[in-house]
Design a protein around this motif. Structure first.
Motif, PDB file in Angstrom:
ATOM      1  N   GLY A   1     117.897  31.606  17.569  1.00 52.13           N
ATOM      2  CA  GLY A   1     118.296  32.743  16.758  1.00 52.13           C
ATOM      3  C   GLY A   1     117.252  33.099  15.719  1.00 52.13           C
ATOM      4  O   GLY A   1     116.889  34.271  15.552  1.00 52.13           O
ATOM      5  N   THR A   2     116.757  32.100  15.025  1.00 51.83           N
ATOM      6  CA  THR A   2     115.753  32.330  13.985  1.00 51.83           C
ATOM      7  C   THR A   2     114.503  32.968  14.561  1.00 51.83           C
ATOM      8  O   THR A   2     113.893  33.846  13.935  1.00 51.83           O
ATOM      9  CB  THR A   2     115.397  30.998  13.295  1.00 51.83           C
ATOM     10  OG1 THR A   2     116.588  30.445  12.720  1.00 51.83           O
ATOM     11  CG2 THR A   2     114.362  31.206  12.211  1.00 51.83           C
TER      12      THR A   2
ATOM     13  N   TRP B   1     125.702  34.329  18.116  1.00 51.86           N
ATOM     14  CA  TRP B   1     125.373  33.283  17.149  1.00 51.86           C
ATOM     15  C   TRP B   1     126.471  33.238  16.093  1.00 51.86           C
ATOM     16  O   TRP B   1     126.765  34.253  15.440  1.00 51.86           O
ATOM     17  CB  TRP B   1     124.008  33.551  16.502  1.00 51.86           C
ATOM     18  CG  TRP B   1     122.869  33.027  17.314  1.00 51.86           C
ATOM     19  CD1 TRP B   1     122.288  31.789  17.226  1.00 51.86           C
ATOM     20  CD2 TRP B   1     122.165  33.709  18.355  1.00 51.86           C
ATOM     21  NE1 TRP B   1     121.282  31.669  18.151  1.00 51.86           N
ATOM     22  CE2 TRP B   1     121.179  32.827  18.853  1.00 51.86           C
ATOM     23  CE3 TRP B   1     122.283  34.971  18.924  1.00 51.86           C
ATOM     24  CZ2 TRP B   1     120.307  33.176  19.886  1.00 51.86           C
ATOM     25  CZ3 TRP B   1     121.419  35.329  19.950  1.00 51.86           C
ATOM     26  CH2 TRP B   1     120.450  34.437  20.419  1.00 51.86           C
TER      27      TRP B   1
ATOM     28  N   ASN C   1     119.431  35.921  11.065  1.00 52.89           N
ATOM     29  CA  ASN C   1     119.489  35.148   9.825  1.00 52.89           C
ATOM     30  C   ASN C   1     120.906  34.944   9.311  1.00 52.89           C
ATOM     31  O   ASN C   1     121.122  34.166   8.391  1.00 52.89           O
ATOM     32  CB  ASN C   1     118.666  35.855   8.737  1.00 52.89           C
ATOM     33  CG  ASN C   1     117.204  35.962   9.124  1.00 52.89           C
ATOM     34  OD1 ASN C   1     116.613  34.989   9.561  1.00 52.89           O
ATOM     35  ND2 ASN C   1     116.639  37.147   8.985  1.00 52.89           N
TER      36      ASN C   1
ATOM     37  N   ASP D   1     119.837  26.002  19.472  1.00 57.87           N
ATOM     38  CA  ASP D   1     120.486  27.316  19.331  1.00 57.87           C
ATOM     39  C   ASP D   1     120.058  27.993  18.036  1.00 57.87           C
ATOM     40  O   ASP D   1     119.745  29.190  18.005  1.00 57.87           O
ATOM     41  CB  ASP D   1     122.011  27.152  19.330  1.00 57.87           C
ATOM     42  CG  ASP D   1     122.609  27.182  20.719  1.00 57.87           C
ATOM     43  OD1 ASP D   1     121.849  27.274  21.694  1.00 57.87           O
ATOM     44  OD2 ASP D   1     123.847  27.107  20.822  1.00 57.87           O
ATOM     45  N   GLU D   2     120.088  27.221  16.966  1.00 55.90           N
ATOM     46  CA  GLU D   2     119.743  27.766  15.649  1.00 55.90           C
ATOM     47  C   GLU D   2     118.312  28.297  15.664  1.00 55.90           C
ATOM     48  O   GLU D   2     118.038  29.392  15.167  1.00 55.90           O
ATOM     49  CB  GLU D   2     119.906  26.689  14.585  1.00 55.90           C
ATOM     50  CG  GLU D   2     120.020  27.203  13.162  1.00 55.90           C
ATOM     51  CD  GLU D   2     118.667  27.560  12.560  1.00 55.90           C
ATOM     52  OE1 GLU D   2     118.617  28.430  11.675  1.00 55.90           O
ATOM     53  OE2 GLU D   2     117.652  26.956  12.994  1.00 55.90           O
ATOM     54  N   LYS D   3     117.396  27.543  16.258  1.00 51.62           N
ATOM     55  CA  LYS D   3     115.988  27.973  16.333  1.00 51.62           C
ATOM     56  C   LYS D   3     115.837  29.219  17.195  1.00 51.62           C
ATOM     57  O   LYS D   3     115.077  30.135  16.849  1.00 51.62           O
ATOM     58  CB  LYS D   3     115.125  26.850  16.904  1.00 51.62           C
ATOM     59  CG  LYS D   3     113.631  27.188  16.952  1.00 51.62           C
ATOM     60  CD  LYS D   3     112.810  26.037  17.480  1.00 51.62           C
ATOM     61  CE  LYS D   3     111.318  26.388  17.419  1.00 51.62           C
ATOM     62  NZ  LYS D   3     110.964  27.586  18.204  1.00 51.62           N
TER      63      LYS D   3
ATOM     64  N   ASP E   1     129.205  30.597  13.341  1.00 49.70           N
ATOM     65  CA  ASP E   1     129.337  29.462  12.421  1.00 49.70           C
ATOM     66  C   ASP E   1     130.838  29.260  12.192  1.00 49.70           C
ATOM     67  O   ASP E   1     131.534  30.183  11.788  1.00 49.70           O
ATOM     68  CB  ASP E   1     128.600  29.832  11.128  1.00 49.70           C
ATOM     69  CG  ASP E   1     128.838  28.885   9.963  1.00 49.70           C
ATOM     70  OD1 ASP E   1     129.997  28.465   9.742  1.00 49.70           O
ATOM     71  OD2 ASP E   1     127.878  28.586   9.221  1.00 49.70           O
TER      72      ASP E   1
ATOM     73  N   THR F   1     125.471  35.278  10.233  1.00 49.67           N
ATOM     74  CA  THR F   1     126.498  35.202  11.271  1.00 49.67           C
ATOM     75  C   THR F   1     127.679  36.078  10.898  1.00 49.67           C
ATOM     76  O   THR F   1     127.942  36.285   9.707  1.00 49.67           O
ATOM     77  CB  THR F   1     126.985  33.753  11.455  1.00 49.67           C
ATOM     78  OG1 THR F   1     127.486  33.264  10.200  1.00 49.67           O
ATOM     79  CG2 THR F   1     125.881  32.858  11.956  1.00 49.67           C
TER      80      THR F   1
ATOM     81  N   ARG G   1     126.330  30.571  20.856  1.00 47.28           N
ATOM     82  CA  ARG G   1     125.129  29.931  20.302  1.00 47.28           C
ATOM     83  C   ARG G   1     125.462  29.506  18.877  1.00 47.28           C
ATOM     84  O   ARG G   1     125.971  30.295  18.077  1.00 47.28           O
ATOM     85  CB  ARG G   1     123.928  30.898  20.276  1.00 47.28           C
ATOM     86  CG  ARG G   1     123.585  31.602  21.574  1.00 47.28           C
ATOM     87  CD  ARG G   1     123.197  30.687  22.711  1.00 47.28           C
ATOM     88  NE  ARG G   1     122.039  29.861  22.473  1.00 47.28           N
ATOM     89  CZ  ARG G   1     120.783  30.172  22.823  1.00 47.28           C
ATOM     90  NH1 ARG G   1     120.535  31.334  23.430  1.00 47.28           N
ATOM     91  NH2 ARG G   1     119.788  29.333  22.617  1.00 47.28           N
ATOM     92  N   ASP G   2     125.193  28.269  18.555  1.00 48.24           N
ATOM     93  CA  ASP G   2     125.507  27.734  17.227  1.00 48.24           C
ATOM     94  C   ASP G   2     124.471  28.141  16.195  1.00 48.24           C
ATOM     95  O   ASP G   2     123.266  28.099  16.460  1.00 48.24           O
ATOM     96  CB  ASP G   2     125.579  26.208  17.282  1.00 48.24           C
ATOM     97  CG  ASP G   2     126.868  25.710  17.887  1.00 48.24           C
ATOM     98  OD1 ASP G   2     127.930  25.984  17.301  1.00 48.24           O
ATOM     99  OD2 ASP G   2     126.822  25.063  18.941  1.00 48.24           O
ATOM    100  N   LYS G   3     124.965  28.523  15.019  1.00 47.66           N
ATOM    101  CA  LYS G   3     124.079  28.760  13.876  1.00 47.66           C
ATOM    102  C   LYS G   3     124.822  28.390  12.593  1.00 47.66           C
ATOM    103  O   LYS G   3     125.259  29.259  11.828  1.00 47.66           O
ATOM    104  CB  LYS G   3     123.603  30.208  13.816  1.00 47.66           C
ATOM    105  CG  LYS G   3     122.487  30.400  12.779  1.00 47.66           C
ATOM    106  CD  LYS G   3     121.880  31.773  12.875  1.00 47.66           C
ATOM    107  CE  LYS G   3     120.752  31.933  11.845  1.00 47.66           C
ATOM    108  NZ  LYS G   3     119.627  31.007  12.095  1.00 47.66           N
TER     109      LYS G   3
END
Length: 769
Positions: free
Chosen positions: A613-614, A498, A619, A609-611, A500, A621, A529-531
């Motif tokens: 990870g969450t 994850w 929380n 992706d963001e979800k 950024d 990166t 994975r994008d965050k």
């Protein structure tokens, strides 16, 4: 089951502070005596050089921007951030400090740009570039200008302010493009982490911790106390330029001892599992005491402890053997090349060759450049060309990193770091400290005579020693089948990253991930994975741009776009015009690219992706899930390799009714259920009763008539539950005997669970959701 959520231990933090008290970056050497000072002054034709300050627990380097005289009696080291409003606010107070104390105080600037301040990093790099080009006065002009106009900060304004402060615009741009000054800023950031200077502004006043934009009266109270101590030292004959050296060591060590005395006492008694096979050894294999030394050829404290180790060998003879483990620290650039030379010597001439070069390298320290290494190799009768070829090619890097992994496993942070029959001793300690532990261990051996052979004694100790704790686990949902990735498409170990595009730490870890893929070319698959984080306004659009590059040109297009964005991250390189330029540069259909960004075609995939990870507690990166193991932050390569090796060779799950030899966990099925089996990632519902070995009941869901719901494998519960409930079937009942290491460890969970408590649980599996 709130009382059994994971506790975050502070032992590692406190241990790192203890390390610094007498280790590399630790306490200073003994201050000069009045007689020594007098002798130096009397030396005909000699001028005593100022004492070095780059080897102290709070070091001051020649390239640090400084206000005040070198021999000031009070030194204020400040970790600051040009975009931090509190750093700006405290400047007025520091001006009053300088006005009040004059030459008795100096102020030393260290950079600590915080990741959520968009322009802080480039402000620090530009300031460092100006200092390198034009000196301290130019830096402080820039410093004052930036803080006066902080609200107008931008990359363009920072450049302009640097030019106004004396920088040559063209030279500045060339330095920024080549990233000439970033290493200095990164060194300061790493130092801040090492000594626990978190947040800004943060100060060390003669080594004393002092945080925040506090009023002048608070600064004055600390400074006056330090000034009184400093004047007493000068009256006793300590030279003014050595006062900081004495006080920073004393203050920092006292601070650590006050906070960590109990932890240190407990840790000295702990026996750690420290393998010795394959390492250089001085002494006989059947010596009853084994001292394993984690060391660094560039560390001055590793050199300082050498005579103590020599004295131990003379005193104890064949009763002691010394084992070397490499631990080259990241801020010692010549430690790794020196370690390569020592290993090359061992390959050529065995352990005797290693120790010969070991002694010569420490004798040469601090001169460890290539020419110095060549001289050492020549004096040891080695093939110099072959040795320097090993240095250049990093022939022995894998073995050196293996030692570092062992050290990481047993929390051997800092050098020198010793384990005496597995018992920890940190730093360049005096002979008496070593003798206390050695004598205790010899008595234990004498008590065991006739029960175990001398040659097997160390191995017998290691059988029950404390091993490395298992890394944190998180079970992530599988990534989408069409996600960008690097590495092997069918790699056995899936790594989800994850990240950024505007995060400086994500940029920093990129090279590490490249190295990891090179190390495991057919075994790992690293999925992006994008965050994008809320404090990074350019990150969402950058993520969409990378996704469109992937849509048009697959992994190759994504990789090129990813590199361009990270390379130009700090130079407004994530704004729309820059993204369009990258699209053109890598050969994308620019019209289609712009349409995708305008219509946010890839936003849904990024949000997913963001979800993901969450959902598992990611929380920040960069964050990684390596197989089942979680790694947070831009960690060194050795951390990733350890997780990969564990994922490739997972420890076997404990069998029901059998004690796991490594962890001590006991699993006993009272009733075997008939439903589904629990596996990692499942959300389950249980009833339980928890007791201590003496029968004291400390918690019960049954008494509350409220079953407990949680997910297995994401760190919600203690490790004994994470491991002990795997394979349990719905309707079953299981008893767990959980050792302290898989429960609450040395600290316990007061007042309910005492320190070092074994926990007993009777658990019924109600359902799997």
């Amino acid at each position: 089951m709130k009382s059994f959520a994971r506790n975050t231990s502070i032992v590692a933090t406190l241990t790192s502070l203890v390390v610094l008290a007498n280790a590399c970056g630790g306490a200073a050497s003994t201050p000069a005596t009045p007689a020594a000072d007098a002798n130096a002054k009397a030396a005909v034709g000699k001028v005593e050089a100022p004492a070095a300050e780059d080897d102290l627990v709070v070091p001051i380097f020649k390239d640090d921007a400084t206000r005040g005289k070198r021999d000031a009696l009070v030194t204020i080291v400040m970790f600051s951030d040009f975009q931090c409003p509190f750093c700006s606010r405290v400047e007025v107070t520091l001006d009053k400090v300088r006005e009040t104390y004059g030459d008795d105080v100096r102020i030393v600037w260290k950079h600590e740009p915080l990741p959520f301040h968009q322009h802080a990093k480039i402000a620090a790099v530009i300031g460092e570039g100006l200092r390198a080009m034009k000196g301290d006065e130019a830096f402080w002009r820039y410093h004052d200008l930036v803080f006066r106009r902080q609200k107008d900060m931008s990359p363009e304004s920072l450049r302009a302010w640097a030019v106004a402060s004396g920088a040559d615009a063209q030279e500045l741009e060339q330095g920024l493009e080549k990233k000439t000054w970033e290493k200095k800023v990164e060194r300061d950031v790493e130092l801040a982490k090492t000594i626990g200077a978190t947040g800004t502004p943060s100060f060390r006043i003669n080594g004393l911790e002092f945080s925040g934009a506090q009023p002048f009266e608070n600064f004055k109270a600390v400074i006056d106390g330090e000034l009184a101590k400093a004047k007493s030292l000068v009256a006793e004959g300590v030279a003014r330029d050595k006062v900081y050296r004495v006080l920073v060591a004393e203050n920092f060590k006292k601070h650590v001892e006050e906070e960590d005395d109990e932890d240190e006492k407990e840790d000295v008694a702990t026996v750690w599992k420290v393998p010795v096979a394959g390492s250089p050894v001085r002494g006989k294999a059947d010596a009853p005491v084994t001292i394993v030394e984690f060391s660094d050829f560039q560390c001055p404290y590793c050199k300082k402890v050498g005579p103590t180790l020599d004295e131990i060998r003379k005193t104890y003879g064949d009763k002691v053997r010394i084992v070397w483990k490499d631990m080259p620290l990241s801020f010692h650039p010549r430690a790794m090349p020196a370690a390569e030379v020592a290993r090359a010597a061992r390959a050529a001439k065995g352990d005797a060759g290693f120790w010969d070069v070991h002694d010569k390298l420490f004798a040469s320290q601090p001169k460890l450049e290539d020419a110095d290494l060549e001289a050492v190799a020549k004096s040891a009768g080695l093939d110099v060309a072959k040795v320097m070829g090993a240095v250049k090619g990093q022939t022995y890097k894998k073995g050196i990193e293996a030692d570092m992994l062992v050290g990481d496993d047993i929390q051997a942070s800092g050098t020198p770091h010793f384990f005496i029959n597995g018992r920890r001793l940190v730093g360049a300690q005096p002979l008496a400290k070593f003798k206390t532990i050695i004598d205790e261990e010899l008595k234990k051996f004498d008590d065991q005579k006739g029960k175990v052979a001398a040659k097997d004694y160390y191995d017998s100790l290691m059988k029950t020693a404390k091993g490395a704790p298992e890394p944190e686990r998180k079970i992530a949902a599988p990534p989408p089948a069409n996600a960008p990735f690097m590495g092997a498409a069918n790699g056995k170990v899936l790594i989800q990253q994850w990240s950024d595009f505007q995060c400086p730490f994500c940029s920093r870890v990129e090279g590490t991930i490249d190295e990891l893929v090179k190390a495991y070319p057919t075994q790992v698959k690293v999925v992006w994975r994008d965050k994008p984080l809320p404090m990074h306004p350019d990150a969402p659009l950058a993520a969409e741009a990378a996704r469109e590059a992937y849509a048009q040109k697959g992994n190759a297009g994504f990789a090129k776009m990813r590199k361009l964005m990270f390379d130009h991250q700090r130079e407004d390189g994530l704004k729309r015009p820059a993204l369009e330029g990258y699209a053109k540069e890598i050969g994308l259909d620019v019209a289609k690219f712009n349409a995708a960004l305008d219509n946010h075609v890839h936003k849904a995939a990024i949000d997913a992706d963001e979800k993901a990870g969450t959902d598992i507690g990611v929380n920040g990166t960069p964050s990684f899930v390596v197989g089942p193991y979680y790694i947070s932050g831009a960690q060194p390569l050795t951390k990733f390799k350890r997780a990969v090796e564990l994922a490739l060779n997972p420890p076997p799950a404990p069998k029901a009714g059998v004690t796991d030899a490594k962890s001590g966990l006991v699993v006993q099925d009272v009733t075997v259920g008939k439903g589904r089996e629990v596996k990692a990632g499942d959300k389950i519902t249980v009833h339980y009763v928890g007791t201590l070995p003496d029968g004291t009941e400390f918690d019960s869901s049954r008494k509350r008539n409220q079953p407990f719901d949680f997910s297995i494998g994401n760190g919600m519960v203690i490790k004994g539950w994470e491991q002990g409930l795997i394979g349990m079937k719905v309707g079953g009942r299981r008893k767990l005997t959980i050792p302290p290491e898989l429960g609450y460890g040395d600290r316990g969970a007061p007042p309910v669970i005492p320190p070092k408590a074994t926990l007993l649980f009777d658990v019924e599996l109600v359902s799997i959701q």
